[in-house]
Scaffold this motif. Structure first.
Motif, PDB file in Angstrom:
ATOM      1  N   VAL A  95       0.837  -1.199   0.000  1.00 17.74           N
ATOM      2  CA  VAL A  95       0.000   0.000   0.000  1.00 17.74           C
ATOM      3  C   VAL A  95       0.873   1.251   0.000  1.00 17.74           C
ATOM      4  O   VAL A  95       1.846   1.351   0.750  1.00 17.74           O
ATOM      5  CB  VAL A  95      -0.926  -0.006   1.238  1.00 17.74           C
ATOM      6  CG1 VAL A  95      -1.685   1.315   1.354  1.00 17.74           C
ATOM      7  CG2 VAL A  95      -1.888  -1.187   1.178  1.00 17.74           C
ATOM      8  N   ASP A  96       0.509   2.221  -0.845  1.00 14.01           N
ATOM      9  CA  ASP A  96       1.254   3.480  -0.923  1.00 14.01           C
ATOM     10  C   ASP A  96       0.620   4.587  -0.091  1.00 14.01           C
ATOM     11  O   ASP A  96       1.317   5.356   0.570  1.00 14.01           O
ATOM     12  CB  ASP A  96       1.347   3.940  -2.389  1.00 14.01           C
ATOM     13  CG  ASP A  96       2.188   3.007  -3.240  1.00 14.01           C
ATOM     14  OD1 ASP A  96       3.344   2.744  -2.849  1.00 14.01           O
ATOM     15  OD2 ASP A  96       1.684   2.535  -4.277  1.00 14.01           O
ATOM     16  N   VAL A  97      -0.714   4.679  -0.132  1.00  4.60           N
ATOM     17  CA  VAL A  97      -1.434   5.686   0.648  1.00  4.60           C
ATOM     18  C   VAL A  97      -2.745   5.084   1.118  1.00  4.60           C
ATOM     19  O   VAL A  97      -3.254   4.135   0.512  1.00  4.60           O
ATOM     20  CB  VAL A  97      -1.720   6.977  -0.162  1.00  4.60           C
ATOM     21  CG1 VAL A  97      -0.431   7.689  -0.559  1.00  4.60           C
ATOM     22  CG2 VAL A  97      -2.557   6.664  -1.394  1.00  4.60           C
ATOM     23  N   VAL A  98      -3.300   5.661   2.202  1.00  2.00           N
ATOM     24  CA  VAL A  98      -4.544   5.141   2.777  1.00  2.00           C
ATOM     25  C   VAL A  98      -5.545   6.265   2.976  1.00  2.00           C
ATOM     26  O   VAL A  98      -5.195   7.352   3.452  1.00  2.00           O
ATOM     27  CB  VAL A  98      -4.275   4.453   4.135  1.00  2.00           C
ATOM     28  CG1 VAL A  98      -5.583   4.172   4.875  1.00  2.00           C
ATOM     29  CG2 VAL A  98      -3.497   3.163   3.943  1.00  2.00           C
ATOM     30  N   ILE A  99      -6.794   5.989   2.610  1.00  3.40           N
ATOM     31  CA  ILE A  99      -7.907   6.861   2.959  1.00  3.40           C
ATOM     32  C   ILE A  99      -8.630   6.177   4.109  1.00  3.40           C
ATOM     33  O   ILE A  99      -9.156   5.068   3.961  1.00  3.40           O
ATOM     34  CB  ILE A  99      -8.854   7.074   1.769  1.00  3.40           C
ATOM     35  CG1 ILE A  99      -8.097   7.715   0.600  1.00  3.40           C
ATOM     36  CG2 ILE A  99     -10.041   7.952   2.182  1.00  3.40           C
ATOM     37  CD1 ILE A  99      -8.891   7.781  -0.689  1.00  3.40           C
ATOM     38  N   SER A 100      -8.614   6.798   5.286  1.00  2.00           N
ATOM     39  CA  SER A 100      -9.137   6.205   6.515  1.00  2.00           C
ATOM     40  C   SER A 100     -10.421   6.923   6.925  1.00  2.00           C
ATOM     41  O   SER A 100     -10.473   8.148   6.960  1.00  2.00           O
ATOM     42  CB  SER A 100      -8.075   6.326   7.620  1.00  2.00           C
ATOM     43  OG  SER A 100      -8.572   5.901   8.870  1.00  2.00           O
ATOM     44  N   GLY A 101     -11.469   6.179   7.230  1.00  2.00           N
ATOM     45  CA  GLY A 101     -12.728   6.799   7.622  1.00  2.00           C
ATOM     46  C   GLY A 101     -13.602   5.798   8.368  1.00  2.00           C
ATOM     47  O   GLY A 101     -13.223   4.640   8.537  1.00  2.00           O
ATOM     48  N   VAL A 102     -14.741   6.256   8.796  1.00  2.00           N
ATOM     49  CA  VAL A 102     -15.317   7.593   8.666  1.00  2.00           C
ATOM     50  C   VAL A 102     -15.678   8.056  10.070  1.00  2.00           C
ATOM     51  O   VAL A 102     -16.348   7.328  10.821  1.00  2.00           O
ATOM     52  CB  VAL A 102     -16.577   7.562   7.779  1.00  2.00           C
ATOM     53  CG1 VAL A 102     -17.260   8.922   7.747  1.00  2.00           C
ATOM     54  CG2 VAL A 102     -16.272   7.088   6.364  1.00  2.00           C
ATOM     55  N   GLY A 103     -15.248   9.257  10.450  1.00  2.00           N
ATOM     56  CA  GLY A 103     -15.490   9.762  11.787  1.00  2.00           C
ATOM     57  C   GLY A 103     -16.644  10.729  11.850  1.00  2.00           C
ATOM     58  O   GLY A 103     -16.511  11.882  11.444  1.00  2.00           O
ATOM     59  N   CYS A 104     -17.776  10.268  12.338  1.00  4.55           N
ATOM     60  CA  CYS A 104     -18.947  11.144  12.496  1.00  4.55           C
ATOM     61  C   CYS A 104     -19.640  10.886  13.825  1.00  4.55           C
ATOM     62  O   CYS A 104     -20.837  11.150  13.973  1.00  4.55           O
ATOM     63  CB  CYS A 104     -19.933  10.953  11.343  1.00  4.55           C
ATOM     64  SG  CYS A 104     -19.341  11.590   9.764  1.00  4.55           S
ATOM     65  N   ALA A 122       3.679   3.429  10.361  1.00  2.51           N
ATOM     66  CA  ALA A 122       4.218   2.374   9.506  1.00  2.51           C
ATOM     67  C   ALA A 122       4.808   2.932   8.219  1.00  2.51           C
ATOM     68  O   ALA A 122       5.286   2.171   7.366  1.00  2.51           O
ATOM     69  CB  ALA A 122       3.123   1.361   9.184  1.00  2.51           C
ATOM     70  N   GLY A 123       4.764   4.272   8.066  1.00  2.00           N
ATOM     71  CA  GLY A 123       5.371   4.908   6.906  1.00  2.00           C
ATOM     72  C   GLY A 123       4.458   5.107   5.725  1.00  2.00           C
ATOM     73  O   GLY A 123       4.932   5.361   4.601  1.00  2.00           O
ATOM     74  N   VAL A 124       3.145   5.012   5.943  1.00  2.00           N
ATOM     75  CA  VAL A 124       2.178   5.172   4.854  1.00  2.00           C
ATOM     76  C   VAL A 124       1.329   6.420   5.104  1.00  2.00           C
ATOM     77  O   VAL A 124       0.718   6.549   6.172  1.00  2.00           O
ATOM     78  CB  VAL A 124       1.265   3.930   4.745  1.00  2.00           C
ATOM     79  CG1 VAL A 124       0.258   4.117   3.610  1.00  2.00           C
ATOM     80  CG2 VAL A 124       2.100   2.674   4.512  1.00  2.00           C
ATOM     81  N   PRO A 125       1.275   7.367   4.154  1.00  5.28           N
ATOM     82  CA  PRO A 125       0.475   8.593   4.325  1.00  5.28           C
ATOM     83  C   PRO A 125      -1.016   8.281   4.433  1.00  5.28           C
ATOM     84  O   PRO A 125      -1.515   7.351   3.793  1.00  5.28           O
ATOM     85  CB  PRO A 125       0.781   9.400   3.061  1.00  5.28           C
ATOM     86  CG  PRO A 125       2.050   8.827   2.520  1.00  5.28           C
ATOM     87  CD  PRO A 125       2.022   7.375   2.882  1.00  5.28           C
ATOM     88  N   THR A 126      -1.718   9.085   5.223  1.00  6.51           N
ATOM     89  CA  THR A 126      -3.156   8.898   5.394  1.00  6.51           C
ATOM     90  C   THR A 126      -3.925  10.186   5.171  1.00  6.51           C
ATOM     91  O   THR A 126      -3.395  11.287   5.334  1.00  6.51           O
ATOM     92  CB  THR A 126      -3.497   8.411   6.815  1.00  6.51           C
ATOM     93  OG1 THR A 126      -3.101   9.420   7.754  1.00  6.51           O
ATOM     94  CG2 THR A 126      -2.812   7.106   7.135  1.00  6.51           C
TER      95      THR A 126
END
Length: 567
Positions: A95-104, A122-126
């Protein structure tokens, strides 16, 4: 009180005990990257990710998208394991990048941030997707994870109330652009935090009124008058524990603070506890640092609040009220120890309204519920502690979080079945969205508490019934139609994506077999997975036949016990 007496008050908080780390290195573009979705299984994440993937596939045709199911639920019953396994899974899938969700909500927003912190470390942008009403909470909990710089993508509005068209427009006109920005541009370094006071540092000087003014202004009090915590007072409390003042009991989230006997004593003094209560306060603090309890979920919007249940000889020794008005203010031990927990959570755990605490309504601090073991001994019934596997003579603290309570008042009759029917009805009335802790979100973690007065226990015992018999009856009788169960966790609360039936949840491993007898929507199903999941305690006025039922907040404060070390 002589308010002219001068005090030198110390700080009641805790020193940060977490590792501060730097953001993952950002790529210049998302073109050709492997983009993963990591989800807490709430708030339309599946729909949001689908829209993002459709749009990003056009913008970055050579990008690869990895489904959230590869990584697990970051807010389920296995969230600790899910987070522990994330770094290896990210590496496995390159994995290169992560989209993390969802906070509501107040529990899911910290869950999103916790997952993003693990991923960044872990070195992966979010990019952390959070509804605008919870962005402040996301930023409040990030420092306690060592990443005050953590990028948050604020989604305008509240996704649950948006139409499909409004959701798509919000994502395409705003959210997607912010995601690209935070994934490709290095986060700004967070402003340096002010140095925290040292444990023995004097933070306020003056008379009683002045100390209370300062503590209220700084947010160190609950709005009621506090007892000034002085060094000499703390030292008096420490005489009642064998612990060294700076022993690290553990670390708590969302503050990331270390818990020590010193800050435990300071908050006990604030609450008006007596020095001899110190062993109980230490046990309470140990539960707060126990991962099984899940204190990190304590800022959730439904506002489940902790209840302390006390067992053992300590109840009589320290004069806890077990009779008339057992949960009413008035007994110093019950009231002050209950208040201690709320002050401790504010000052050490870091839960304050407007920040990490997003409770919509909340409750007043609950006094300690001490079990009436004298009456149980007369009946030959086991105690609450014994049913948890402890010896009868063990001094024990148990804490669970409960979203509300209902009284089953004036219980009439002598038939065990009729009594159980009334209590079962109260269990049903206290079952709503909390059923996601029975099946769906965190299956098998619902632990409602039923408290009956000694008179009810006596009536049952005269008929030859034991407390274990009562528990079995409640499991058999506290049932609702399967369709109603599914409505509570799906249509009414949307806590289980996909509006799956109980049969489908069972097939997915998210509901016990007792929920899969058939596919008849009118079949009656229990409100808990097993009879043992119903907790029962005996307390209160011996001369009145009443009961109370507390609704479980499941993994958001799972009932956890700790023996008390008296000296």
């Amino acid at each position: 009180m002589n308010t002219s007496f001068q005090f030198e008050a110390i700080w009641p908080g805790g020193q940060t005990e977490i590792e501060v780390f730097s953001p993952a290195i950002r790529p210049p573009t998302l073109a050709g990257l492997r983009i993963a979705f990591v989800w807490d299984y709430l708030f339309r994440g599946d729909e949001i990710f689908k829209i993002l993937q459709e749009n990003f596939s056009k913008k970055y045709p050579d990008a690869t998208f990895l489904d959230y199911e590869l990584f697990g639920n970051t807010l389920g019953s296995d969230d600790h394991r899910t987070l522990a396994e994330l770094p290896a899974k990210l590496a496995e899938h390159k994995v290169d990048v992560v989209i993390s969700g969802v906070g509501c909500c107040g529990a899911c927003t910290p869950a999103v941030v916790r997952a993003s912190a693990v991923i960044e470390k872990a070195g992966v942008p979010t990019a952390s997707l959070v509804c605008e009403g919870f962005a402040g909470q996301a930023r409040a909990v990030s420092p306690g994870l060592g990443c005050s710089w953590l990028p948050v993508v604020e989604m305008p509005g509240y996704v649950e109330s948006q139409s499909d068209e409004e959701l798509r427009d919000m994502i395409l006109s705003h959210t997607q652009h912010e995601i690209v920005r935070v994934l490709t541009v290095a986060p700004s370094a967070a402003a340096a935090e002010n140095a925290l006071p040292e444990p023995r540092q004097i933070v306020a000087c003056g008379d009683f009124t002045e100390i209370n003014r300062v503590f209220l202004k700084q947010g160190w009090s609950d709005g009621l008058p506090i007892v000034p915590p002085t060094i000499s007072a703390v030292e008096e409390f420490l005489k009642f524990t064998a612990d060294k003042p700076d022993r690290l009991i553990g670390c708590v989230q969302p503050s990331g603070a270390g818990v020590t006997p010193w800050n435990v004593a300071a908050n006990g003094i604030l609450a008006g506890c007596a020095p001899e209560h110190m062993p109980i306060l230490i046990a309470i603090a140990e539960i707060m640092t126990n991962p099984s309890y899940g204190v990190e979920h304590s800022g959730d919007t439904t506002g489940g609040d902790p209840l302390i249940v006390l067992n053992g000889p300590v109840v009589r020794k320290l004069d806890f009220n077990i009779g008339n008005g057992a949960m009413r203010e008035g007994a110093r031990a019950n009231s002050s120890v209950g208040r201690f927990l709320r002050l401790f959570m504010r000052n050490v755990v870091g839960l304050r309204p407007g920040g990490a605490d997003k409770s919509t309504f909340g409750h007043s601090a609950r006094v300690v519920l001490a079990e009436h073991e004298d009456e149980l001994a007369k009946l030959g019934w086991t105690t609450y502690a014994e049913r948890l596997g402890y010896d009868k003579e063990t001094d024990l603290v148990t804490i669970g979080r409960y979203t509300g309570d209902v009284t089953a008042g004036s219980i009439y009759g002598r038939d065990p079945e009729d009594i159980a029917l009334y209590l079962a009805d109260a269990l049903v009335r206290q079952s709503g969205w909390e059923l996601v802790f029975t099946a769906g979100l965190a299956p098998g973690t619902c632990r409602p508490l039923v408290v009956i007065s000694p008179m009810v226990a006596k009536t049952l015992a005269k008929s030859g019934s034991t407390v274990e018999d009562l528990r079995e009856r409640l499991f058999r009788l506290a049932r609702i139609p399967a369709s109603k169960f599914e409505t509570y966790i799906g249509k009414f609360s949307n806590m289980v994506p996909g509006r799956r039936t109980l049969l489908q949840l069972n097939q997915a491993g998210l509901a016990a077999d007792v929920f899969a007898d058939s596919d008849d929507p009118d079949r009656l199903v229990p409100v808990v997975a097993r009879a043992e999941d119903i907790l029962i305690a005996v307390s209160g006025d011996p001369y009145r036949s009443n009961g109370m039922v507390f609704a479980s907040n499941g993994i958001h404060g799972f009932p956890t016990s700790q023996p008390i070390r008296m000296i």
